[in-house]
Design a protein around this motif. Structure first.
Motif, PDB file in Angstrom:
ATOM      1  N   LEU A 254       3.609   2.172   2.768  1.00  0.00           N
ATOM      2  CA  LEU A 254       4.629   3.210   2.596  1.00  0.00           C
ATOM      3  C   LEU A 254       3.948   4.567   2.541  1.00  0.00           C
ATOM      4  O   LEU A 254       3.087   4.808   1.686  1.00  0.00           O
ATOM      5  N   PHE A 255       4.348   5.468   3.447  1.00  0.00           N
ATOM      6  CA  PHE A 255       3.757   6.807   3.552  1.00  0.00           C
ATOM      7  C   PHE A 255       4.740   7.843   3.042  1.00  0.00           C
ATOM      8  O   PHE A 255       5.934   7.782   3.338  1.00  0.00           O
ATOM      9  N   ILE A 256       4.226   8.829   2.289  1.00  0.00           N
ATOM     10  CA  ILE A 256       5.042   9.883   1.691  1.00  0.00           C
ATOM     11  C   ILE A 256       4.507  11.228   2.171  1.00  0.00           C
ATOM     12  O   ILE A 256       3.348  11.568   1.923  1.00  0.00           O
ATOM     13  N   ASP A 257       5.336  12.002   2.864  1.00  0.00           N
ATOM     14  CA  ASP A 257       4.899  13.285   3.431  1.00  0.00           C
ATOM     15  C   ASP A 257       6.097  14.223   3.471  1.00  0.00           C
ATOM     16  O   ASP A 257       7.232  13.774   3.672  1.00  0.00           O
TER      17      ASP A 257
ATOM     18  N   VAL B 145      -3.088   2.770  -3.991  1.00  0.00           N
ATOM     19  CA  VAL B 145      -2.716   4.115  -3.554  1.00  0.00           C
ATOM     20  C   VAL B 145      -3.905   4.793  -2.884  1.00  0.00           C
ATOM     21  O   VAL B 145      -5.018   4.785  -3.408  1.00  0.00           O
ATOM     22  N   THR B 146      -3.651   5.379  -1.706  1.00  0.00           N
ATOM     23  CA  THR B 146      -4.626   6.225  -1.026  1.00  0.00           C
ATOM     24  C   THR B 146      -3.915   7.505  -0.597  1.00  0.00           C
ATOM     25  O   THR B 146      -2.708   7.658  -0.799  1.00  0.00           O
TER      26      THR B 146
ATOM     27  N   PRO C 158      -6.814   8.160  -6.680  1.00  0.00           N
ATOM     28  CA  PRO C 158      -6.551   7.024  -5.791  1.00  0.00           C
ATOM     29  C   PRO C 158      -7.834   6.376  -5.263  1.00  0.00           C
ATOM     30  O   PRO C 158      -8.944   6.888  -5.448  1.00  0.00           O
ATOM     31  N   ARG C 159      -7.656   5.274  -4.568  1.00  0.00           N
ATOM     32  CA  ARG C 159      -8.789   4.504  -4.047  1.00  0.00           C
ATOM     33  C   ARG C 159      -9.594   5.293  -3.026  1.00  0.00           C
ATOM     34  O   ARG C 159     -10.800   5.058  -2.855  1.00  0.00           O
TER      35      ARG C 159
ATOM     36  N   HIS D 234       0.852  -1.191   0.000  1.00  0.00           N
ATOM     37  CA  HIS D 234       0.000   0.000   0.000  1.00  0.00           C
ATOM     38  C   HIS D 234       0.891   1.246   0.000  1.00  0.00           C
ATOM     39  O   HIS D 234       1.895   1.280   0.714  1.00  0.00           O
ATOM     40  N   ILE D 235       0.502   2.250  -0.761  1.00  0.00           N
ATOM     41  CA  ILE D 235       1.237   3.517  -0.811  1.00  0.00           C
ATOM     42  C   ILE D 235       0.267   4.642  -0.453  1.00  0.00           C
ATOM     43  O   ILE D 235      -0.839   4.714  -0.998  1.00  0.00           O
ATOM     44  N   VAL D 236       0.678   5.494   0.484  1.00  0.00           N
ATOM     45  CA  VAL D 236      -0.179   6.581   0.966  1.00  0.00           C
ATOM     46  C   VAL D 236       0.529   7.909   0.736  1.00  0.00           C
ATOM     47  O   VAL D 236       1.640   8.131   1.237  1.00  0.00           O
ATOM     48  N   PHE D 237      -0.116   8.795   0.003  1.00  0.00           N
ATOM     49  CA  PHE D 237       0.433  10.120  -0.293  1.00  0.00           C
ATOM     50  C   PHE D 237      -0.175  11.184   0.609  1.00  0.00           C
ATOM     51  O   PHE D 237      -1.393  11.225   0.816  1.00  0.00           O
TER      52      PHE D 237
END
Length: 205
Positions: free
Chosen positions: A164-167, A106-107, A130-131, A6-9
């Motif tokens: 994986l979180f991207i911030d 992606v969420t 994204p979802r 899972h990828i979270v933006f």
């Protein structure tokens, strides 16, 4: 390192540019006065409470009671909000598009006032790709509160260790790690591509 599924933006300063200075450079031309206003009146801390769910009416009333002489500039913050988000980061949007095209889950998880997010979603259609998205102002929680990461993971069925979180915010990245997620701090699209190559090498492309 767990396999990432899972990828979270985050959104602001990762996918969309945000800078309150833009309208206030015109509204308060004097740099020292403008800096004082944005640090002491319409500050980041004040604005964060709208991200937590406080209404603009309440927020403006609180500041106007303390700084009545600043009322026009206080009311200008919401009125000119659209100028503070002038464009998307097209290189990061391209990364998002590529991940989705490759079939990755992606969420999005964002500190954003509910009403301004509704505006942003209409201006920037990729926010609908994204979802799903968790908007802090809609649930009354803000990053890096551990509860918001737990809420997002439960809502979208994410396994924390496989997320994986991207911030752009170091505090929010650390908050995600404390919640058991993998996380990277966004600084530039090129660096993000490198991070993604490192983390999702085992994912289906």
């Amino acid at each position: 390192m767990s396999e990432i599924r899972h990828i979270v933006f985050d959104i602001g300063k990762v996918l969309i540019h945000y800078d309150p200075e833009i309208p206030y450079a015109r509204l308060i031309p004097d740099e020292a006065q403008r800096r004082w206003f944005l640090e002491n009146v319409c500050s980041n801390e004040w604005n964060l409470e709208q991200d937590r769910g406080r209404t603009w009416e309440e927020a403006e009333a609180e500041l106007i009671a303390r700084h009545p002489e600043q009322e026009p500039y206080i009311r200008a913050f919401r009125r000119h909000w659209h100028e503070m988000v002038p464009h998307a980061y097209e290189d990061t949007v391209a990364i998002l598009e590529g991940l989705l095209a490759a079939g990755h889950d992606v969420t999005m998880l964002t500190n954003f006032a509910a009403d301004t997010f509704a505006e942003a979603k209409e201006r920037f259609p990729f926010l609908k790709w994204p979802r799903g998205v968790t908007v802090s102002g809609e649930i009354g929680l803000i990053k890096p509160d551990p509860a918001i990461y737990a809420h997002h993971a439960e809502r979208f069925g994410l396994e924390p260790a496989a997320t994986l979180f991207i911030d752009d915010s170091e505090k929010n990245v650390e908050g995600a790690r404390e919640a058991g997620w993998q996380a990277v701090q966004f600084t530039a699209a090129d660096r993000l591509r490198q991070d993604l190559d490192r983390f999702i090498v085992s994912m289906k492309r």
